[in-house]
Design a protein around this motif. Structure first.
Motif, PDB file in Angstrom:
ATOM      1  N   GLN A 235       0.814  -1.212   0.000  1.00  0.00           N
ATOM      2  CA  GLN A 235       0.000   0.000   0.000  1.00  0.00           C
ATOM      3  C   GLN A 235       0.852   1.268   0.000  1.00  0.00           C
ATOM      4  N   VAL A 236       1.957   1.251   0.734  1.00  0.00           N
ATOM      5  CA  VAL A 236       2.769   2.474   0.846  1.00  0.00           C
ATOM      6  C   VAL A 236       3.897   2.517  -0.177  1.00  0.00           C
ATOM      7  N   GLY A 237       4.031   1.489  -1.024  1.00  0.00           N
ATOM      8  CA  GLY A 237       5.059   1.498  -2.051  1.00  0.00           C
ATOM      9  C   GLY A 237       6.426   1.082  -1.568  1.00  0.00           C
ATOM     10  N   ALA A 238       6.489   0.178  -0.590  1.00  0.00           N
ATOM     11  CA  ALA A 238       7.769  -0.306  -0.074  1.00  0.00           C
ATOM     12  C   ALA A 238       7.950  -1.768  -0.458  1.00  0.00           C
ATOM     13  N   ARG A 239       9.196  -2.201  -0.539  1.00  0.00           N
ATOM     14  CA  ARG A 239       9.460  -3.612  -0.788  1.00  0.00           C
ATOM     15  C   ARG A 239       9.142  -4.413   0.474  1.00  0.00           C
ATOM     16  N   PRO A 240       8.385  -5.491   0.347  1.00  0.00           N
ATOM     17  CA  PRO A 240       7.950  -6.226   1.554  1.00  0.00           C
ATOM     18  C   PRO A 240       9.064  -6.964   2.286  1.00  0.00           C
ATOM     19  N   LYS A 241      10.134  -7.369   1.581  1.00  0.00           N
ATOM     20  CA  LYS A 241      11.107  -8.288   2.173  1.00  0.00           C
ATOM     21  C   LYS A 241      11.691  -7.832   3.500  1.00  0.00           C
ATOM     22  N   PRO A 242      12.243  -6.614   3.629  1.00  0.00           N
ATOM     23  CA  PRO A 242      12.821  -6.238   4.925  1.00  0.00           C
ATOM     24  C   PRO A 242      11.810  -6.292   6.061  1.00  0.00           C
ATOM     25  N   HIS A 243      10.578  -5.931   5.757  1.00  0.00           N
ATOM     26  CA  HIS A 243       9.553  -5.864   6.788  1.00  0.00           C
ATOM     27  C   HIS A 243       9.047  -7.257   7.160  1.00  0.00           C
ATOM     28  N   ALA A 244       8.999  -8.152   6.164  1.00  0.00           N
ATOM     29  CA  ALA A 244       8.617  -9.539   6.455  1.00  0.00           C
ATOM     30  C   ALA A 244       9.690 -10.226   7.294  1.00  0.00           C
ATOM     31  N   TYR A 245      10.971  -9.992   6.957  1.00  0.00           N
ATOM     32  CA  TYR A 245      12.052 -10.551   7.758  1.00  0.00           C
ATOM     33  C   TYR A 245      12.029  -9.983   9.177  1.00  0.00           C
ATOM     34  N   ALA A 246      11.648  -8.736   9.300  1.00  0.00           N
ATOM     35  CA  ALA A 246      11.575  -8.129  10.637  1.00  0.00           C
ATOM     36  C   ALA A 246      10.558  -8.861  11.504  1.00  0.00           C
ATOM     37  N   CYS A 247       9.464  -9.331  10.897  1.00  0.00           N
ATOM     38  CA  CYS A 247       8.434 -10.030  11.673  1.00  0.00           C
ATOM     39  C   CYS A 247       8.982 -11.294  12.311  1.00  0.00           C
ATOM     40  N   THR A 248       9.723 -12.100  11.550  1.00  0.00           N
ATOM     41  CA  THR A 248      10.232 -13.347  12.136  1.00  0.00           C
ATOM     42  C   THR A 248      11.348 -13.072  13.142  1.00  0.00           C
ATOM     43  N   HIS A 249      12.229 -12.117  12.862  1.00  0.00           N
ATOM     44  CA  HIS A 249      13.300 -11.825  13.819  1.00  0.00           C
ATOM     45  C   HIS A 249      12.731 -11.276  15.123  1.00  0.00           C
TER      46      HIS A 249
END
Length: 414
Positions: free
Chosen positions: A124-138
């Protein structure tokens, strides 16, 4: 030991989607039948863990009912609104949101309920999901250090430490903050390219559509706040804090049933009874392995006392063992040995088994759940990238968290 590895291997792979319990329970029964563990010892282990598992069930139901109330959807809307056309803000917002949700509603809520919301918000905000998805598991692992309810490993450590709910939280606050801050700094550097590219996804002249005003779920936030207060008050009164979790879940369940947003079957499903049975069966399997030689091997690896080298050594052993046999059996093996030396080593063990699993896929069940969530979004994490990120975050986060624990023990006392 072979039987334990079989149970863990099945839990990791889950062939045909079968639940972990279908192998764990027969394994526990077999060990009792061949007298690898006596029936009275097995019953004692079940009795010891029953309150912990009940606590876990209440927290799982509470998290699912919060999701039914729209808490996670609204959190995503608030994050999108806070970005206001600046996608690079999203990472810090995900760190704050995931850390809070993990601490209060457990790591499973972050992995299963927040990760899909983070995916949608990034798009929605135009960001790449990968860093934020990795942040969830860490953060599901690292940010679960704070409260006894944040992780099943915490509940086990809480029971073994002899600490009150409030003292546990006070001692773990500094390690929690230090570890999360370390993760954030590493993430900013490691994903610099993705974060920079995400910020320029939208054309320069275009302005992103302003997200609609999200509703603040006041009722559910009040219930969660009261539940947290109840954890502290019941612990001070010498009452099992699980009763506060049950009370919070009951309030939301009555409301959800009255508004026809859930059913009794849905609530029972949220408690994840097969997983609870798996935990109990796994405890018997681990107890049998410990009693038949593993305790003697591991005992030599656990330092004595609560000096800084002892805390660092214990956390390191716990982290390594978590990545070898998964963090849940690792904590079941180590806690009886660490508890002899006092709460300091118990909490150091917890730091190891909570932060350590960020190094490999098999370190924790939460990471395995996260991979399934990503697969549902047609995304497969790269093993090499996951491992490189773990090598950068885990050793540093372990050290700063243990330093924080050492400082807290001296300032507050164990």
């Amino acid at each position: 030991m072979v039987l334990l590895l079989v149970v863990l291997g099945f839990a990791v792979t889950r062939p045909r989607g079968w639940p972990e319990v279908v192998v764990a329970v027969p394994a526990a029964v077999l060990l009792v039948a061949i007298r690898a563990i006596s029936l009275p010892y097995a019953e004692a282990e079940l009795t010891r863990l029953a309150p912990v598992v009940g606590f876990l069930a209440a927290v799982l139901v509470l998290a699912q009912l919060c999701d039914d109330e729209g808490l996670f959807r609204d959190a995503g809307a608030l994050m999108a609104r806070a970005c206001r056309g600046r996608p690079r803000r999203l990472l810090v917002l995900v760190f704050v949101t995931a850390s809070a949700i993990t601490a209060v509603l457990s790591l499973d809520a972050t992995v299963v309920l927040l990760t899909p919301v983070v995916f949608a918000t990034a798009v929605q905000v135009g960001a790449r999901p990968k860093p934020h998805a990795y942040a969830c598991t860490h953060l599901a692992n690292t940010a679960s250090l704070l409260l006894p309810v944040s992780n099943l490993t915490n509940l086990l450590a809480f029971a073994a430490s002899g600490l009150s709910f409030t003292r546990f939280a006070a001692l773990m606050a500094l390690p929690w903050i230090a570890a999360i801050a370390t993760e954030y700094l590493v993430f900013r550097r490691f994903f610099a390219t993705d974060l920079g590219a995400g910020a320029s996804v939208l054309p320069t002249p275009a302005r992103p559509r302003e997200p609609t005003e999200p509703e603040v779920p006041v009722f559910v936030l009040v219930v969660v706040a009261c539940t947290l207060a109840g954890f502290g008050l019941t612990s001070l009164a010498g009452i099992n804090p699980a009763w506060a979790a049950f009370a919070g879940a009951l309030v939301l369940a009555v409301r959800a049933l009255a508004q026809h947003r859930t059913t009794p079957t849905g609530i029972l499903r949220a408690a994840n009874v097969p997983f609870l049975a798996f935990v109990l069966a796994l405890a018997i399997v681990v107890r049998a392995v410990v009693d038949n030689g593993l305790a003697g091997t591991v005992r030599h690896l656990i330092p004595a006392g609560a000096t800084l080298p002892a805390l660092l050594g214990t956390a390191a052993v716990a982290a390594v063992l978590a990545n070898v046999i998964n963090n849940l059996p690792a904590v079941l093996v180590l806690l009886p040995l660490a508890a002899v030396a006092g709460p300091g080593l118990v909490l150091a063990t917890l730091i190891g088994v909570n932060i350590g699993p960020n190094l490999t896929y098999v370190g924790s069940l939460a990471t395995l759940l996260w991979r399934r969530v990503l697969h549902e979004h047609d995304t497969e994490p790269d093993l090499g990238e996951f491992t490189r990120l773990g090598l950068l975050t885990v050793p540093t986060a372990l050290i700063v968290a243990v330093l924080g624990l050492w400082a807290a023990l001296h300032l507050i006392g164990g």
